[in-house]
Design a protein around this motif. Structure first.
Motif, PDB file in Angstrom:
ATOM      1  N   GLN A 115     -91.519-116.534 -55.949  1.00 38.60           N
ATOM      2  CA  GLN A 115     -92.731-116.302 -56.730  1.00 38.60           C
ATOM      3  C   GLN A 115     -93.672-115.540 -56.185  1.00 38.60           C
ATOM      4  N   THR A 116     -94.329-114.824 -57.264  1.00 43.94           N
ATOM      5  CA  THR A 116     -95.357-113.805 -57.017  1.00 43.94           C
ATOM      6  C   THR A 116     -96.468-114.507 -56.812  1.00 43.94           C
ATOM      7  N   LYS A 153    -106.816-114.376 -63.613  1.00 45.45           N
ATOM      8  CA  LYS A 153    -105.419-113.671 -64.022  1.00 45.45           C
ATOM      9  C   LYS A 153    -105.915-112.054 -63.533  1.00 45.45           C
ATOM     10  N   GLU A 173    -101.281-109.144 -53.842  1.00 44.66           N
ATOM     11  CA  GLU A 173    -100.264-109.814 -54.301  1.00 44.66           C
ATOM     12  C   GLU A 173     -99.214-109.915 -53.234  1.00 44.66           C
ATOM     13  N   HIS A 185    -100.568-114.271 -56.650  1.00 44.76           N
ATOM     14  CA  HIS A 185    -101.855-113.269 -56.664  1.00 44.76           C
ATOM     15  C   HIS A 185    -103.041-113.895 -55.808  1.00 44.76           C
ATOM     16  N   VAL A 201    -100.130-118.618 -58.317  1.00 49.13           N
ATOM     17  CA  VAL A 201     -98.692-118.153 -59.014  1.00 49.13           C
ATOM     18  C   VAL A 201     -98.891-117.382 -60.152  1.00 49.13           C
ATOM     19  N   ALA A 202     -98.472-116.200 -60.105  1.00 47.78           N
ATOM     20  CA  ALA A 202     -98.604-115.358 -61.000  1.00 47.78           C
ATOM     21  C   ALA A 202     -97.947-115.666 -62.584  1.00 47.78           C
ATOM     22  N   SER A 203     -96.610-116.316 -62.405  1.00 46.84           N
ATOM     23  CA  SER A 203     -95.971-116.669 -63.516  1.00 46.84           C
ATOM     24  C   SER A 203     -96.440-118.052 -64.230  1.00 46.84           C
ATOM     25  N   THR A 204     -97.197-118.869 -63.480  1.00 40.16           N
ATOM     26  CA  THR A 204     -97.537-120.021 -64.226  1.00 40.16           C
ATOM     27  C   THR A 204     -99.107-120.174 -64.241  1.00 40.16           C
TER      28      THR A 204
END
Length: 168
Positions: A114-115, A10, A57, A117, A138-141
């Motif tokens: 989706q972003t 992260k 990103e 990283h 995937v940044a969100s998940t």
């Protein structure tokens, strides 16, 4: 049978500083040819020198996708190639060298919007070879999209920032 899921990195795991050594190279890579088309929206978030890791990103747009409207494998491979190359320069080598070997494993899709990283770690830079690895997440998940390894030739003329003369 449960699926084994290895924790993914992260952005918060890193102490990111602005690029010091590779900003000009990063700008150059994004200004011409295929890289410009595929990566014009790539953003470098910073480099953590203590972990030899560069974080970038990319927000997935329709032009980055395949026929299933998910991140195209060629774009993912290009992200591994370019971001690990910039990481080699950011880690202190005068140039990013030349690719000797690149491999990518595709794990999960990334959808439009989706972003993603990109975490590019420099494992070792020797006299002739640099060894890197990357994870696209995937940044969100936190889902791992792809992981890659990239070996770079950094010896010879590359070690002194001189490019070989073109052969005619």
């Amino acid at each position: 049978m449960p699926i084994l899921a290895i924790p993914t990195p992260k952005v918060a795991d890193y102490t990111l500083e602005p690029l010091q050594h590779a900003d000009a190279l990063a700008a150059f890579v994004g200004q011409n040819g295929f890289n410009h088309h595929a990566l014009k929206d790539l953003k470098y978030l910073g480099f953590d020198a203590s972990k030899a890791t560069l974080v970038a990103e990319l927000v997935v747009k329709p032009e980055h996708t395949n026929s299933w409207h998910t991140l195209h494998g060629g774009v993912a491979a290009t992200l591994v190639d370019v971001v690990t190359s910039i990481a080699v320069s950011e880690a202190g080598h005068p140039t990013s060298g030349m690719s000797a070997e690149l491999s990518v494993s595709y794990v999960n899709p990334a959808q439009v919007g989706q972003t993603v990283h990109i975490f590019a770690e420099v494992e070792r830079v020797g006299a002739n070879l640099a060894f890197t690895r990357a994870q696209l997440v995937v940044a969100s998940t936190g889902a791992l999209v792809a992981s890659g390894r990239h070996t770079k030739f950094v010896g010879g003329a590359f070690a002194s920032k001189q490019r070989p003369a073109p052969k005619l």
